[in-house]
Design a protein around this motif. Sequence first.
Motif, PDB file in Angstrom:
ATOM      1  N   VAL A  78      11.070  -6.126   2.650  1.00  0.00           N
ATOM      2  CA  VAL A  78      10.729  -4.727   2.886  1.00  0.00           C
ATOM      3  C   VAL A  78       9.568  -4.619   3.862  1.00  0.00           C
ATOM      4  CG1 VAL A  78       9.984  -2.584   1.785  1.00  0.00           C
ATOM      5  CG2 VAL A  78      11.529  -4.144   0.574  1.00  0.00           C
ATOM      6  N   SER A  79       9.734  -3.719   4.822  1.00  0.00           N
ATOM      7  CA  SER A  79       8.711  -3.450   5.815  1.00  0.00           C
ATOM      8  C   SER A  79       8.463  -1.952   5.853  1.00  0.00           C
ATOM      9  CB  SER A  79       9.193  -3.934   7.187  1.00  0.00           C
ATOM     10  OG  SER A  79       8.214  -3.709   8.168  1.00  0.00           O
ATOM     11  N   GLY A  80       7.252  -1.565   6.169  1.00  0.00           N
ATOM     12  CA  GLY A  80       6.987  -0.152   6.397  1.00  0.00           C
ATOM     13  C   GLY A  80       7.546   0.243   7.749  1.00  0.00           C
ATOM     14  N   GLY A  81       8.054   1.436   7.859  1.00  0.00           N
ATOM     15  CA  GLY A  81       8.590   1.895   9.135  1.00  0.00           C
ATOM     16  C   GLY A  81       9.804   1.111   9.552  1.00  0.00           C
ATOM     17  N   ASP A  82       9.866   0.751  10.816  1.00  0.00           N
ATOM     18  CA  ASP A  82      10.985   0.005  11.391  1.00  0.00           C
ATOM     19  C   ASP A  82      10.690  -1.485  11.282  1.00  0.00           C
ATOM     20  OD1 ASP A  82      12.537  -1.460  13.334  1.00  0.00           O
ATOM     21  OD2 ASP A  82      12.974   0.420  14.342  1.00  0.00           O
ATOM     22  N   ALA A  83      11.550  -2.208  10.571  1.00  0.00           N
ATOM     23  CA  ALA A  83      11.303  -3.646  10.336  1.00  0.00           C
ATOM     24  C   ALA A  83      11.311  -4.464  11.618  1.00  0.00           C
ATOM     25  CB  ALA A  83      12.339  -4.188   9.367  1.00  0.00           C
ATOM     26  N   GLY A  84      11.985  -4.000  12.645  1.00  0.00           N
ATOM     27  CA  GLY A  84      11.998  -4.701  13.922  1.00  0.00           C
ATOM     28  C   GLY A  84      10.692  -4.542  14.680  1.00  0.00           C
ATOM     29  N   VAL A  85      10.031  -3.410  14.498  1.00  0.00           N
ATOM     30  CA  VAL A  85       8.770  -3.146  15.186  1.00  0.00           C
ATOM     31  C   VAL A  85       7.591  -3.742  14.408  1.00  0.00           C
ATOM     32  CG1 VAL A  85       7.199  -1.313  15.926  1.00  0.00           C
ATOM     33  CG2 VAL A  85       9.651  -1.053  16.266  1.00  0.00           C
ATOM     34  N   PHE A  86       7.670  -3.682  13.079  1.00  0.00           N
ATOM     35  CA  PHE A  86       6.544  -4.092  12.260  1.00  0.00           C
ATOM     36  C   PHE A  86       6.643  -5.528  11.765  1.00  0.00           C
ATOM     37  CE2 PHE A  86       6.456   0.508  12.186  1.00  0.00           C
ATOM     38  CZ  PHE A  86       5.140   0.737  12.572  1.00  0.00           C
TER      39      PHE A  86
END
Length: 93
Positions: A78-86
């Motif tokens: 799990v990532s906050g926001g967009d996992a590709g960006v973060f």
Amino acid sequence: MSGRLVIIGTGPGKPAQTTPEARAAIAAASDFFGYGPYLDRLELNDGQTRHASDNREELARAKAALTMAAQGRHVAVVSGGDAGVFAMAAAVC
């Protein structure tokens, strides 16, 4: 038995802004790896397990998630926001 690993971005803010695809992946996963405050945003059911870590432990988190998926679990990173960006998508790959 084969495991599965998905990378989920929680969206830009409120839980209502999480995509239907992310909500479906959350419902299907057994184990969740992520930064504690991001995992706190999820409404998990009985039988779903949180594996929280500090914000600067991305590579260790990715390794643990991959190991668990290789053992046959259905894992979500799990990532906050967009996992590709973060960064979580890059850490897992």
